[in-house]
Design a protein around this motif. Structure first.
Motif, PDB file in Angstrom:
ATOM      1  N   PRO A  30       0.908  -1.044  -0.159  1.00  0.00           N
ATOM      2  CA  PRO A  30      -0.013   0.244   0.027  1.00  0.00           C
ATOM      3  C   PRO A  30       0.873   1.299   0.142  1.00  0.00           C
ATOM      4  O   PRO A  30       1.910   1.307   0.406  1.00  0.00           O
ATOM      5  N   THR A  31       0.112   2.507  -0.325  1.00  0.00           N
ATOM      6  CA  THR A  31       0.819   3.708  -0.181  1.00  0.00           C
ATOM      7  C   THR A  31       0.029   4.152   0.875  1.00  0.00           C
ATOM      8  O   THR A  31      -0.702   3.515   1.701  1.00  0.00           O
ATOM      9  N   GLY A  32       0.257   5.376   1.298  1.00  0.00           N
ATOM     10  CA  GLY A  32      -0.404   6.181   2.232  1.00  0.00           C
ATOM     11  C   GLY A  32       0.621   6.376   3.615  1.00  0.00           C
ATOM     12  O   GLY A  32       1.768   5.746   3.462  1.00  0.00           O
ATOM     13  N   ARG A  33       0.082   6.874   4.572  1.00  0.00           N
ATOM     14  CA  ARG A  33       1.206   7.243   5.582  1.00  0.00           C
ATOM     15  C   ARG A  33       1.183   6.041   6.786  1.00  0.00           C
ATOM     16  O   ARG A  33       2.390   6.137   7.386  1.00  0.00           O
ATOM     17  N   THR A  34       0.117   5.190   6.700  1.00  0.00           N
ATOM     18  CA  THR A  34       0.378   4.191   7.717  1.00  0.00           C
ATOM     19  C   THR A  34       1.426   3.146   7.565  1.00  0.00           C
ATOM     20  O   THR A  34       2.252   2.885   8.566  1.00  0.00           O
ATOM     21  N   PRO A  35       2.059   2.855   6.305  1.00  0.00           N
ATOM     22  CA  PRO A  35       3.063   1.841   6.058  1.00  0.00           C
ATOM     23  C   PRO A  35       4.276   2.524   6.359  1.00  0.00           C
ATOM     24  O   PRO A  35       5.362   1.734   6.238  1.00  0.00           O
ATOM     25  N   LEU A  36       4.471   3.936   6.534  1.00  0.00           N
ATOM     26  CA  LEU A  36       5.844   4.501   6.191  1.00  0.00           C
ATOM     27  C   LEU A  36       6.687   3.765   7.301  1.00  0.00           C
ATOM     28  O   LEU A  36       8.030   3.605   7.080  1.00  0.00           O
ATOM     29  N   HIS A  60       1.908  -3.077  -6.602  1.00  0.00           N
ATOM     30  CA  HIS A  60       1.087  -1.960  -5.693  1.00  0.00           C
ATOM     31  C   HIS A  60      -0.348  -2.140  -5.806  1.00  0.00           C
ATOM     32  O   HIS A  60      -0.667  -2.608  -6.964  1.00  0.00           O
ATOM     33  N   LEU A  61      -1.241  -1.647  -5.004  1.00  0.00           N
ATOM     34  CA  LEU A  61      -2.509  -2.088  -4.769  1.00  0.00           C
ATOM     35  C   LEU A  61      -3.361  -1.105  -5.710  1.00  0.00           C
ATOM     36  O   LEU A  61      -4.260  -1.764  -6.386  1.00  0.00           O
ATOM     37  N   ASP A  62      -2.908   0.223  -5.981  1.00  0.00           N
ATOM     38  CA  ASP A  62      -3.574   0.969  -6.686  1.00  0.00           C
ATOM     39  C   ASP A  62      -3.094   2.245  -7.087  1.00  0.00           C
ATOM     40  O   ASP A  62      -1.886   2.374  -6.828  1.00  0.00           O
ATOM     41  N   GLU A  63      -3.702   3.063  -8.115  1.00  0.00           N
ATOM     42  CA  GLU A  63      -2.946   4.025  -8.480  1.00  0.00           C
ATOM     43  C   GLU A  63      -4.186   5.249  -8.774  1.00  0.00           C
ATOM     44  O   GLU A  63      -5.090   4.993  -9.078  1.00  0.00           O
ATOM     45  N   SER A  74       2.277  10.506  -7.986  1.00  0.00           N
ATOM     46  CA  SER A  74       1.548   9.124  -8.271  1.00  0.00           C
ATOM     47  C   SER A  74       1.769   8.068  -7.013  1.00  0.00           C
ATOM     48  O   SER A  74       2.942   8.174  -6.379  1.00  0.00           O
ATOM     49  N   PHE A  75       1.037   6.911  -7.061  1.00  0.00           N
ATOM     50  CA  PHE A  75       1.414   6.134  -5.959  1.00  0.00           C
ATOM     51  C   PHE A  75       2.690   5.274  -6.283  1.00  0.00           C
ATOM     52  O   PHE A  75       3.366   5.058  -5.399  1.00  0.00           O
ATOM     53  N   GLN A  76       2.922   5.347  -7.379  1.00  0.00           N
ATOM     54  CA  GLN A  76       4.318   4.531  -8.057  1.00  0.00           C
ATOM     55  C   GLN A  76       5.429   5.259  -7.610  1.00  0.00           C
ATOM     56  O   GLN A  76       6.297   4.675  -7.017  1.00  0.00           O
ATOM     57  N   GLY A 127      -3.789  -0.963   3.958  1.00  0.00           N
ATOM     58  CA  GLY A 127      -4.339   0.092   5.310  1.00  0.00           C
ATOM     59  C   GLY A 127      -5.686   0.198   4.881  1.00  0.00           C
ATOM     60  O   GLY A 127      -6.152  -0.794   4.241  1.00  0.00           O
ATOM     61  N   ILE A 128      -6.354   0.914   5.732  1.00  0.00           N
ATOM     62  CA  ILE A 128      -7.688   1.074   5.520  1.00  0.00           C
ATOM     63  C   ILE A 128      -8.199   2.663   5.440  1.00  0.00           C
ATOM     64  O   ILE A 128      -7.490   3.456   6.088  1.00  0.00           O
ATOM     65  N   GLY A 129      -9.227   2.915   4.619  1.00  0.00           N
ATOM     66  CA  GLY A 129      -9.532   4.140   4.562  1.00  0.00           C
ATOM     67  C   GLY A 129     -10.563   4.660   5.641  1.00  0.00           C
ATOM     68  O   GLY A 129     -11.023   3.880   6.371  1.00  0.00           O
ATOM     69  N   GLY A 132     -13.666   3.039   5.424  1.00  0.00           N
ATOM     70  CA  GLY A 132     -13.516   1.460   5.531  1.00  0.00           C
ATOM     71  C   GLY A 132     -13.066   0.806   4.079  1.00  0.00           C
ATOM     72  O   GLY A 132     -13.063  -0.156   3.955  1.00  0.00           O
ATOM     73  N   HIS A 133     -12.601   1.658   3.181  1.00  0.00           N
ATOM     74  CA  HIS A 133     -12.050   1.220   1.919  1.00  0.00           C
ATOM     75  C   HIS A 133     -10.875   0.423   1.892  1.00  0.00           C
ATOM     76  O   HIS A 133     -10.074   0.564   2.979  1.00  0.00           O
ATOM     77  N   ILE A 134     -10.649  -0.436   1.236  1.00  0.00           N
ATOM     78  CA  ILE A 134      -9.128  -1.003   1.193  1.00  0.00           C
ATOM     79  C   ILE A 134      -8.799  -0.933  -0.147  1.00  0.00           C
ATOM     80  O   ILE A 134      -9.621  -1.182  -1.063  1.00  0.00           O
ATOM     81  N   ALA A 135      -7.733  -0.601  -0.443  1.00  0.00           N
ATOM     82  CA  ALA A 135      -6.860  -0.154  -1.753  1.00  0.00           C
ATOM     83  C   ALA A 135      -7.917   1.085  -2.134  1.00  0.00           C
ATOM     84  O   ALA A 135      -8.150   1.822  -1.585  1.00  0.00           O
ATOM     85  N   PHE A 136      -8.462   0.903  -3.265  1.00  0.00           N
ATOM     86  CA  PHE A 136      -9.487   1.950  -3.622  1.00  0.00           C
ATOM     87  C   PHE A 136     -10.624   1.266  -3.906  1.00  0.00           C
ATOM     88  O   PHE A 136     -11.557   2.091  -4.681  1.00  0.00           O
ATOM     89  N   ALA A 159      -8.570  12.734   2.088  1.00  0.00           N
ATOM     90  CA  ALA A 159      -7.600  12.080   2.649  1.00  0.00           C
ATOM     91  C   ALA A 159      -6.632  12.015   1.872  1.00  0.00           C
ATOM     92  O   ALA A 159      -5.407  12.003   2.634  1.00  0.00           O
ATOM     93  N   SER A 160      -6.367  12.278   0.482  1.00  0.00           N
ATOM     94  CA  SER A 160      -5.231  12.082  -0.205  1.00  0.00           C
ATOM     95  C   SER A 160      -4.692  13.661  -0.405  1.00  0.00           C
ATOM     96  O   SER A 160      -3.837  13.786  -1.300  1.00  0.00           O
ATOM     97  N   ALA A 161      -5.543  14.639  -0.177  1.00  0.00           N
ATOM     98  CA  ALA A 161      -5.150  16.032  -0.696  1.00  0.00           C
ATOM     99  C   ALA A 161      -3.841  16.457  -0.236  1.00  0.00           C
ATOM    100  O   ALA A 161      -3.279  17.133  -1.027  1.00  0.00           O
ATOM    101  N   GLU A 195      -6.566   7.564  15.703  1.00  0.00           N
ATOM    102  CA  GLU A 195      -7.884   7.792  16.076  1.00  0.00           C
ATOM    103  C   GLU A 195      -8.983   8.076  14.926  1.00  0.00           C
ATOM    104  O   GLU A 195     -10.085   7.358  14.994  1.00  0.00           O
ATOM    105  N   ARG A 196      -8.362   8.727  13.912  1.00  0.00           N
ATOM    106  CA  ARG A 196      -9.339   8.698  12.648  1.00  0.00           C
ATOM    107  C   ARG A 196      -9.652   7.358  12.226  1.00  0.00           C
ATOM    108  O   ARG A 196     -10.602   7.511  11.124  1.00  0.00           O
ATOM    109  N   LYS A 197      -8.957   6.361  12.304  1.00  0.00           N
ATOM    110  CA  LYS A 197      -9.285   4.923  11.845  1.00  0.00           C
ATOM    111  C   LYS A 197     -10.145   4.267  12.722  1.00  0.00           C
ATOM    112  O   LYS A 197     -10.496   3.113  12.292  1.00  0.00           O
ATOM    113  N   ALA A 198     -10.330   4.886  13.995  1.00  0.00           N
ATOM    114  CA  ALA A 198     -10.978   3.791  14.902  1.00  0.00           C
ATOM    115  C   ALA A 198     -12.303   3.583  14.649  1.00  0.00           C
ATOM    116  O   ALA A 198     -12.702   2.358  14.676  1.00  0.00           O
TER     117      ALA A 198
END
Ligand code: GLP
Length: 239
Positions: A30-36, A60-63, A74-76, A127-129, A132-136, A159-161, A195-198
């Motif tokens: 995944p991309t995103g902040r969680t896996p950093l 990768h999961l998505d683009e 790009s996610f790439q 990760g999770i949106g 509740g999304h997974i990937a896109f 969330a991607s802004a 907390e925003r994912k709780a």
């Protein structure tokens, strides 16, 4: 786990054990902040010579769509910047969706064929949106969906802004592995922090299985591991 640092260590250990057990593992990342933090831990293991990623295949999961491959948004580019350029790998083993493909349906079919050609996904890290999304795979995505072009929800675009100069520049569509594609992975690792994912976490793991919460489908997978920090786990019901 207590915090993000512990999550990074626990998740990287699972990934490293997968690669040690099967050096040519196929990973979906995944991309995103969680896996950093996870990527940083893996890079440390690689630099110390405790992990050999040369034979690992990476998807990768998505683009975003449309999205130029070389664009820093790009996610790439994200995955190269945050992980792949920090470790020793064979570039021929990296597989990405082309966010500028003229024919997105054909591009998604090509990606599915590549996954099948390497023998399927051994470990899918997700990760999770906030919704509740997974990937896109946004709410409403079918259980048997495959890699495809999707329209992004306003929450996901918001969330991607942070990746873009302005919120309006976040693309309205994306290419994503489907829920069916993900569920065919031999093993799934879901990670969430903060907390925003709780709410998404507690509803997906505790309430009914529903397309309104794509992550809830993961509970049907025979080999699912979930790692949460305290905050992401804070609304889980005790049993
Ligand atoms: C994005 C990605 C997902 C990712 C999710 C969470 O929309 N498409 O693959 O898991 O958002 O991102 P973050 O880890 O930054 O919260």
């Amino acid at each position: 786990v207590p915090d993000e640092e512990a999550l990074g260590k626990a998740a990287s250990r699972i990934i490293a054990e997968q690669v040690q057990a099967q050096p040519d593992s196929v990973l979906a990342l995944p991309t995103g902040r969680t896996p950093l933090r996870v990527y940083r831990e893996l890079a440390t293991l690689d630099q110390r010579g405790e992990l050999d990623l040369h034979r690992v295949r990476f998807f990768h999961l998505d683009e975003f769509y449309p999205m130029a491959t070389e664009s820093p948004t790009s996610f790439q580019a994200f995955l190269w910047r945050e992980f792949l350029s920090q470790v020793s790998i064979d570039r021929a083993n990296v597989y990405f969706l082309n966010g500028l493909a003229d024919d997105p349906a054909a591009e998604c079919r090509r990606y599915e064929e590549q996954i099948a050609a390497v023998g399927g996904l051994d470990l899918v890290v997700l990760g999770i949106g906030v919704n509740g999304h997974i990937a896109f795979n946004e709410p409403g995505s079918p259980f048997d969906s495959r890699t495809r072009l999707v329209t992004l929800c306003p929450e996901s675009r918001a969330a991607s802004a942070y990746l873009f100069p302005s919120a309006e520049e976040v693309p309205r569509q994306g290419l994503t592995m489907g829920i069916g594609t993900i569920m065919e992975g031999h093993r799934i690792l879901l990670i969430a922090v903060g907390e925003r994912k709780a709410r998404a976490v507690s509803e997906s793991l505790g309430d009914s299985l529903t397309p309104a919460l794509p992550a809830s489908f993961l509970r049907q997978h025979p080999d699912l591991t979930v790692i949460l920090d305290q905050e992401a786990a804070s609304l889980l019901k005790r049993v």
